[in-house]
Design a protein around this motif. Structure first.
Motif, PDB file in Angstrom:
ATOM      1  N   ASN A  98      -5.877  11.481   5.510  1.00  0.00           N
ATOM      2  CA  ASN A  98      -5.099  12.454   4.749  1.00  0.00           C
ATOM      3  C   ASN A  98      -5.057  12.125   3.261  1.00  0.00           C
ATOM      4  O   ASN A  98      -4.136  12.525   2.541  1.00  0.00           O
ATOM      5  N   ALA A  99      -6.079  11.399   2.772  1.00  0.00           N
ATOM      6  CA  ALA A  99      -6.143  11.053   1.353  1.00  0.00           C
ATOM      7  C   ALA A  99      -7.047  11.994   0.571  1.00  0.00           C
ATOM      8  O   ALA A  99      -7.343  11.741  -0.598  1.00  0.00           O
ATOM      9  N   ILE A 100      -7.506  13.071   1.205  1.00  0.00           N
ATOM     10  CA  ILE A 100      -8.442  13.992   0.559  1.00  0.00           C
ATOM     11  C   ILE A 100      -7.740  15.320   0.280  1.00  0.00           C
ATOM     12  O   ILE A 100      -7.066  15.876   1.160  1.00  0.00           O
TER      13      ILE A 100
ATOM     14  N   ILE B  92       0.851  -1.191   0.000  1.00  0.00           N
ATOM     15  CA  ILE B  92       0.000   0.000   0.000  1.00  0.00           C
ATOM     16  C   ILE B  92       0.886   1.239   0.000  1.00  0.00           C
ATOM     17  O   ILE B  92       1.771   1.369   0.858  1.00  0.00           O
ATOM     18  N   PRO B  93       0.691   2.158  -0.938  1.00  0.00           N
ATOM     19  CA  PRO B  93       1.514   3.381  -0.968  1.00  0.00           C
ATOM     20  C   PRO B  93       1.212   4.292   0.224  1.00  0.00           C
ATOM     21  O   PRO B  93       0.063   4.415   0.656  1.00  0.00           O
ATOM     22  N   LEU B  94       2.243   4.921   0.750  1.00  0.00           N
ATOM     23  CA  LEU B  94       2.096   5.848   1.861  1.00  0.00           C
ATOM     24  C   LEU B  94       2.192   7.304   1.422  1.00  0.00           C
ATOM     25  O   LEU B  94       2.082   8.213   2.248  1.00  0.00           O
ATOM     26  N   PHE B  95       2.423   7.519   0.139  1.00  0.00           N
ATOM     27  CA  PHE B  95       2.449   8.869  -0.419  1.00  0.00           C
ATOM     28  C   PHE B  95       1.654   8.870  -1.720  1.00  0.00           C
ATOM     29  O   PHE B  95       1.553   7.852  -2.397  1.00  0.00           O
ATOM     30  N   PHE B  96       1.083  10.005  -2.064  1.00  0.00           N
ATOM     31  CA  PHE B  96       0.453  10.136  -3.371  1.00  0.00           C
ATOM     32  C   PHE B  96       0.592  11.574  -3.854  1.00  0.00           C
ATOM     33  O   PHE B  96       0.811  12.497  -3.061  1.00  0.00           O
ATOM     34  N   LYS B  97       0.467  11.730  -5.150  1.00  0.00           N
ATOM     35  CA  LYS B  97       0.580  13.053  -5.763  1.00  0.00           C
ATOM     36  C   LYS B  97      -0.826  13.572  -6.036  1.00  0.00           C
ATOM     37  O   LYS B  97      -1.648  12.911  -6.660  1.00  0.00           O
ATOM     38  N   THR B  98      -1.109  14.778  -5.570  1.00  0.00           N
ATOM     39  CA  THR B  98      -2.437  15.358  -5.697  1.00  0.00           C
ATOM     40  C   THR B  98      -2.629  15.968  -7.088  1.00  0.00           C
ATOM     41  O   THR B  98      -1.688  16.068  -7.885  1.00  0.00           O
TER      42      THR B  98
ATOM     43  N   TYR C  47      -8.257  19.239  -0.747  1.00  0.00           N
ATOM     44  CA  TYR C  47      -9.274  20.292  -0.764  1.00  0.00           C
ATOM     45  C   TYR C  47      -8.863  21.378  -1.754  1.00  0.00           C
ATOM     46  O   TYR C  47      -7.820  22.018  -1.593  1.00  0.00           O
ATOM     47  N   LEU C  48      -9.704  21.556  -2.803  1.00  0.00           N
ATOM     48  CA  LEU C  48      -9.442  22.542  -3.837  1.00  0.00           C
ATOM     49  C   LEU C  48     -10.657  23.454  -3.966  1.00  0.00           C
ATOM     50  O   LEU C  48     -11.759  22.992  -4.316  1.00  0.00           O
ATOM     51  N   ASN C  49     -10.465  24.729  -3.660  1.00  0.00           N
ATOM     52  CA  ASN C  49     -11.566  25.693  -3.712  1.00  0.00           C
ATOM     53  C   ASN C  49     -12.740  25.201  -2.864  1.00  0.00           C
ATOM     54  O   ASN C  49     -12.607  24.999  -1.672  1.00  0.00           O
ATOM     55  N   ASP C  50     -13.892  24.927  -3.492  1.00  0.00           N
ATOM     56  CA  ASP C  50     -15.070  24.482  -2.750  1.00  0.00           C
ATOM     57  C   ASP C  50     -15.279  22.975  -2.826  1.00  0.00           C
ATOM     58  O   ASP C  50     -16.340  22.479  -2.449  1.00  0.00           O
ATOM     59  N   LEU C  51     -14.253  22.257  -3.326  1.00  0.00           N
ATOM     60  CA  LEU C  51     -14.405  20.821  -3.538  1.00  0.00           C
ATOM     61  C   LEU C  51     -13.437  20.028  -2.664  1.00  0.00           C
ATOM     62  O   LEU C  51     -12.341  20.489  -2.346  1.00  0.00           O
ATOM     63  N   ALA C  52     -13.875  18.828  -2.304  1.00  0.00           N
ATOM     64  CA  ALA C  52     -13.009  17.838  -1.667  1.00  0.00           C
ATOM     65  C   ALA C  52     -12.802  16.717  -2.658  1.00  0.00           C
ATOM     66  O   ALA C  52     -13.774  16.092  -3.104  1.00  0.00           O
ATOM     67  N   ASN C  53     -11.556  16.472  -3.039  1.00  0.00           N
ATOM     68  CA  ASN C  53     -11.256  15.483  -4.068  1.00  0.00           C
ATOM     69  C   ASN C  53     -10.604  14.255  -3.436  1.00  0.00           C
ATOM     70  O   ASN C  53      -9.631  14.364  -2.693  1.00  0.00           O
ATOM     71  N   ILE C  54     -11.184  13.091  -3.746  1.00  0.00           N
ATOM     72  CA  ILE C  54     -10.663  11.825  -3.220  1.00  0.00           C
ATOM     73  C   ILE C  54     -10.127  11.001  -4.383  1.00  0.00           C
ATOM     74  O   ILE C  54     -10.854  10.699  -5.333  1.00  0.00           O
ATOM     75  N   ASN C  55      -8.825  10.664  -4.331  1.00  0.00           N
ATOM     76  CA  ASN C  55      -8.204   9.799  -5.333  1.00  0.00           C
ATOM     77  C   ASN C  55      -7.859   8.467  -4.689  1.00  0.00           C
ATOM     78  O   ASN C  55      -7.128   8.423  -3.691  1.00  0.00           O
ATOM     79  N   LEU C  56      -8.369   7.385  -5.226  1.00  0.00           N
ATOM     80  CA  LEU C  56      -8.160   6.065  -4.643  1.00  0.00           C
ATOM     81  C   LEU C  56      -7.674   5.077  -5.688  1.00  0.00           C
ATOM     82  O   LEU C  56      -8.167   5.072  -6.815  1.00  0.00           O
ATOM     83  N   ILE C  57      -6.714   4.258  -5.283  1.00  0.00           N
ATOM     84  CA  ILE C  57      -6.323   3.113  -6.108  1.00  0.00           C
ATOM     85  C   ILE C  57      -7.129   1.921  -5.615  1.00  0.00           C
ATOM     86  O   ILE C  57      -6.930   1.440  -4.499  1.00  0.00           O
ATOM     87  N   LEU C  58      -8.038   1.440  -6.441  1.00  0.00           N
ATOM     88  CA  LEU C  58      -8.861   0.293  -6.048  1.00  0.00           C
ATOM     89  C   LEU C  58      -8.143  -1.021  -6.312  1.00  0.00           C
ATOM     90  O   LEU C  58      -8.213  -1.953  -5.509  1.00  0.00           O
ATOM     91  N   ILE C  59      -7.464  -1.101  -7.442  1.00  0.00           N
ATOM     92  CA  ILE C  59      -6.584  -2.234  -7.740  1.00  0.00           C
ATOM     93  C   ILE C  59      -5.300  -1.662  -8.302  1.00  0.00           C
ATOM     94  O   ILE C  59      -5.322  -0.938  -9.298  1.00  0.00           O
ATOM     95  N   ARG C  60      -4.184  -1.989  -7.663  1.00  0.00           N
ATOM     96  CA  ARG C  60      -2.893  -1.459  -8.112  1.00  0.00           C
ATOM     97  C   ARG C  60      -2.371  -2.246  -9.302  1.00  0.00           C
ATOM     98  O   ARG C  60      -2.697  -3.409  -9.513  1.00  0.00           O
ATOM     99  N   HIS C  61      -1.467  -1.585 -10.047  1.00  0.00           N
ATOM    100  CA  HIS C  61      -0.969  -2.170 -11.290  1.00  0.00           C
ATOM    101  C   HIS C  61       0.047  -3.286 -11.059  1.00  0.00           C
ATOM    102  O   HIS C  61       0.368  -4.034 -11.979  1.00  0.00           O
ATOM    103  N   ASP C  62       0.602  -3.420  -9.853  1.00  0.00           N
ATOM    104  CA  ASP C  62       1.713  -4.346  -9.669  1.00  0.00           C
ATOM    105  C   ASP C  62       1.312  -5.713  -9.119  1.00  0.00           C
ATOM    106  O   ASP C  62       2.147  -6.446  -8.614  1.00  0.00           O
ATOM    107  N   TRP C  63       0.030  -6.064  -9.198  1.00  0.00           N
ATOM    108  CA  TRP C  63      -0.323  -7.466  -9.005  1.00  0.00           C
ATOM    109  C   TRP C  63       0.210  -8.225 -10.228  1.00  0.00           C
ATOM    110  O   TRP C  63      -0.142  -7.914 -11.361  1.00  0.00           O
ATOM    111  N   ASP C  64       1.075  -9.193 -10.002  1.00  0.00           N
ATOM    112  CA  ASP C  64       1.685  -9.885 -11.139  1.00  0.00           C
ATOM    113  C   ASP C  64       0.884 -11.130 -11.546  1.00  0.00           C
ATOM    114  O   ASP C  64       1.443 -12.149 -11.950  1.00  0.00           O
TER     115      ASP C  64
END
Length: 552
Positions: free
Chosen positions: A119-121, A59-65, A123-140
């Protein structure tokens, strides 16, 4: 030809690895709370084709907004239903290792993994944006089926334009996910199997007022996930209870005493005053023996010092040590004056006398513990605390380097608490309280007595200063009594000389006494007690949730 076969076997190896197991169904339930906390529950149905111990989730502990900022995630409350598991943070990822290292299996297996994210949300202007990885690409492995449920706080009905499924780069939408919206619920599923390097990510925007960022939740999460920081507090409370019942002395009234009993050794007096053996207790013995005519002390210049004058001390044995001397006295005296040696230069012992003093301290501790001065159980606790403090300190040092710095700080603070309780642990018996009352009262008298009272004491006993000096050294007030006795008499002690000559006056001796005691301390002890007169990498487009994994 060689290159062809290398590539051929490499492709076979990759294919075999990818077909170790297959994910038959990957179900993810996500619930977003109005305080910004996100709970994730994953149900993973697998079919193992070869023997494996289990799986490793990453599970990643950092993400780019969306605003191109790096955000650190809090991942906590990790649980795996009915399975052994361990967690490990390494680089920018949290690894959840599920399975038993002593067991392997094949065939169908279902894992249920749950955790929370904060801390995965963004906040931009009047919006709260949630970015989630539901299935990561590195399942081999191949993922045959995937379903996703995303719940949001009530009070807002989601719309199609609020939800965006993508893979990898945010700009890259995907066509293998079908979804529909029902008020505050997003239901989605993959419409074909996923192959290696394919992922499912989602971005959802809701009104900012729907999700209020909690100001106390980060602290609550930190305390919950780092319970080790409570270790010093719990240790303090636990040891306080032990001290209260087994080490606490009752209030002892202090009554002024003009003198001490003749049979009270100055080292014992110094110990019972502060409940510990230190170097000044043992230094006092030199003046105790000198006053009894057993040794003389001569201050000389060190012949080996060339550029700067350096003091040394010559001790002469004038008569044997008294037969009823305490064991700790014999430890020191026998080292100073072994058989057929009556004169010793202290500098000749400097390299090994520290060990002698350690043995003498231990002997003093042992002697005290076998008297009726202290409760024996309290001494047992003290020894346990001392050993425990050392072990906890080194454990903290190791954990601070290998795990987390706050682990080290917590353990080292705990070691300090255990050590301090060890110092105050010895509990005096009724007899010990009486002796302490006399010693503390005598110390109070020496610190507060006026010169006219001292003159009266000297008129009755001209050797009063010589009598009390060893005890004043053991109690750490030699400099104070030197000032009080200044100008009251002319003759310095006969047992002390400088370069073979007596001091010209008592005042000269009194002025030098603090330096003399300090110099003797530096010869026989450590420098710290020489003053005896004063007391992985970042993924550009990773999002705020789940992650990939593999088998092990």
């Amino acid at each position: 030809m060689r290159i062809f076969f290398t590539l051929f076997f490499l492709l076979i190896a990759i294919n075999l690895r990818c077909e170790d197991f297959v994910i038959k169904d990957y179900r993810v339930n996500v619930k977003v709370y109005d305080n910004g906390e996100i709970s994730v529950n994953e149900e993973i149905d697998l079919d193992f084709k070869v023997h494996r111990h289990g799986i490793v989730r990453r599970i990643p502990l950092f993400f780019k907004t969306l605003s191109n900022r790096n955000k650190e995630l809090n991942v906590y409350d990790i649980k795996v239903s009915g399975e052994k598991f361990s967690t490990n943070k390494k680089g920018n990822f949290l690894y959840i290792k599920v399975g038993d290292e002593y067991e392997t299996f094949t065939g169908s297996k279902k894992y249920v993994i749950s955790y929370k994210i904060y801390n995965a949300i963004e906040y931009l202007n009047d919006l709260a944006n949630i970015n989630l990885i539901l299935i990561r690409h590195d399942w081999d492995v191949e993922i045959l089926k995937g379903t996703f449920y995303l719940y949001f706080p009530r009070g807002y009905e989601l719309k199609k334009q609020d939800v965006y499924f993508y893979s990898g780069n945010f700009e890259k939408s995907i066509d293998y996910v079908d979804y529909f919206i029902e008020r505050n619920l997003v239901y989605a599923k993959i419409i074909r199997p996923l192959t290696y390097n394919e992922s499912v990510q989602v971005s959802i925007s809701v009104p900012k007022k729907l999700i209020n960022k909690s100001s106390f939740l980060p602290l609550k999460i930190f305390l919950k996930e780092n319970k080790v920081i409570f270790l010093p507090v719990i240790t303090f409370l636990f040891l306080f209870v032990i001290w209260w019942f087994f080490g606490k002395d009752e209030m002892i009234s202090r009554i002024v005493h003009y003198e001490l009993p003749d049979d009270l050794n100055p080292a014992v007096a110094g110990y019972i005053y502060n409940d510990k053996a230190d170097n000044r207790d043992l230094v006092s013995l030199f003046f105790y023996w000198a006053h009894k005519g057993i040794i003389s002390i001569e201050e000389v210049e060190d012949p080996l010092s060339i550029f700067f004058s350096k003091k040394d001390y010559i001790l002469r044995q004038l008569k044997p040590l008294y037969i009823d001397a305490k064991p700790f006295e014999w430890v020191i005296f026998s080292e100073l004056f072994p058989s057929y040696v009556n004169v010793i230069r202290l500098s000749s012992l400097k390299n090994n006398f520290f060990d002698v003093m350690k043995r003498a301290k231990a002997s003093l501790e042992d002697y005290i513990s076998n008297t009726q001065l202290y409760d024996k159980k309290s001494f047992i606790f003290r020894k346990i605390f001392e050993v425990s403090a050392i072990l906890i300190f080194f454990a903290g040092f190791y954990l601070g380097l290998k795990v987390e710095i706050y682990w080290g700080i917590s353990f080292i603070l705990t070691a300090l608490i255990v050590f301090l309780f060890g110092l105050i642990m010895p509990k005096k018996t009724d007899y010990g309280k009486k002796v302490y009352q006399v010693v503390s009262g005598f110390k109070d008298f020496l610190e507060k007595v006026e010169k006219n009272k001292i003159e009266k004491m000297l008129s009755k006993n001209p050797e009063y200063f010589d009598d009390i000096l060893p005890y004043a050294i053991a109690l750490g007030i030699a400099d104070k009594i030197a000032n009080k006795f200044s100008g009251l008499f002319k003759e310095p002690p006969q047992y002390y000389s400088y370069q073979g000559k007596k001091f010209e006056s008592m005042d000269n001796f009194l002025i030098s006494i603090s330096l003399i005691i300090s110099d003797l301390g530096s010869f026989i002890g450590s420098s710290s007690e020489s003053n005896f007169t004063k007391n992985g990498f970042f993924e550009k487009n990773s999002s705020g949730s789940t992650g990939g994994g593999t088998g092990w």
